[in-house]
Design a protein around this motif. Structure first.
Motif: not given
Length: 359
Positions: A190-211, A228-235
């Protein structure tokens, strides 16, 4: 090889919109679904799990776009291959893609899975960033499809397929770490990312890289994909799937989650793609960061997740028809050039969508 006749399988929000966008771009479209559907294009009602019925329904077509749940795509791609059709889909499922890759070795047309948002569009963007460096150190892809106005502890709404989301949260994830291809658990790192001032959390999920791991292994030190999700989601999701053991019943897990968090109209798709490497001997970082909102297409407001996913695959189909992409074999998303992709009729929606919060 130019083509015009295309069948769109699965007329949910994404499939229906993809069919409309294909009509806008001059294709002759036949929509096929298990339920009877009224549409401004030709439609057929077919049991899509019945191979013989599907084969009959695809007679006379030149291409097929599957917008069906991933578990049906092995059957659909096999039928398309047998009929010599171009094949496109939106799957993030790794075994399905491997099956299609094998089919591509003897295909008369192009086999192009993973043409959605992630995998799909973000891989095209990532490759474009990577190509701007002399040597690349890392590529990191982050995507979140979220409600604009989250409620509750989960801060989520199921605007995407529940089967797809559950798979992404539970299946193992391919990454490249320090030059080594590895498999890691989902919902970790998990890591923290801000986009347009919105705090988000990011965590590994499958398939997004394709090949991409295959493409960049040996050329790059670090490559990974996170949701990416809003904080607290992955827990909470780790508690739901692992402590309550809902991972043992994926179908029921999907039913519970969609019942609790139904789709919303006011959504947003956050995209954060970053690459680091050397240019002229200097270490540099380049980023592609966007917030995509609902826009109006064909006189109707379309959710961000629906139009970003639909537009991604239709832009690819336009490029194949124009001869900008190969007409045969297997297509990797990272081999699609970004500039001509965004210049297609449908790809141009990506140029306006990130400014359209109040459209």
């Amino acid at each position: 090889m130019s083509f015009n006749k295309i069948a769109v399988l699965g007329l949910g929000k994404v499939g229906y919109l993809a069919a409309e966008l294909l009509v806008e771009s001059g294709f002759t479209v036949t929509g096929i679904d298990a339920r009877e559907t009224t549409a401004p294009f030709a439609t057929k009602t077919v049991d899509l799990s019945d191979t013989a019925a599907l084969k009959a329904a695809l007679a006379g077509q030149e291409a097929v776009l599957s917008c069906l749940p991933y578990h049906l795509n092995i059957g659909v791609s096999t039928v398309a291959h047998g009929l010599g059709l171009h094949y496109f889909d939106l799957t993030e499922d790794v075994p399905t893609t491997k099956h299609i890759r094998d089919l591509a070795e003897t295909a008369q047309g192009l086999m192009a899975p993973q043409c959605g948002l992630a995998p799909g569009f973000v891989g095209i963007v990532a490759a474009d960033l990577a190509n701007q460096f002399e040597t690349v150190r890392s590529i990191k892809l982050r995507v979140g499809a979220l409600p604009q106005n989250p409620t509750g502890l989960l801060g989520y709404a199921f605007n995407w397929s529940p089967e797809g989301v559950v798979n992404e949260y539970l299946n193992d994830c391919e990454v490249i770490e320090e030059g080594v291809l590895k498999t890691v658990s989902a919902m970790e790192w998990t890591e923290t990312i801000f986009i347009d001032g919105i705090q988000l959390e990011a965590f590994t999920t499958s398939g997004g890289l394709g090949t991409m791991c295959e493409t960049y292994l040996g050329r790059i030190e670090n490559l990974d994909y996170k949701t990416m999700r809003y904080p607290g989601h992955v827990k909470l999701m780790n508690f739901f799937f692992h402590e309550l053991l809902m991972r043992e019943n994926r179908a029921e897990a999907g039913r519970i989650l969609t019942n609790a968090k139904p789709p919303v109209d006011e959504d947003v798709v956050y995209v954060h793609v970053a690459a680091e490497g050397r240019i002229g001997g200097q270490l540099r970082r380049k980023e592609f960061v966007r917030s995509y909102y609902p826009i109006e297409i064909g006189g109707k407001s379309r959710t961000a997740i629906a139009w970003t996913t639909s537009a991604s695959v239709v832009a690819v189909i336009e490029m194949v028809r124009a001869g900008t992409l190969p007409a045969k074999g297997f297509l990797k998303q990272e081999d699609i050039p970004l500039t001509p992709y965004l210049a297609t009729r449908t790809g141009s929606y990506y140029q306006i969508g990130h400014r359209a919060r109040h459209a």
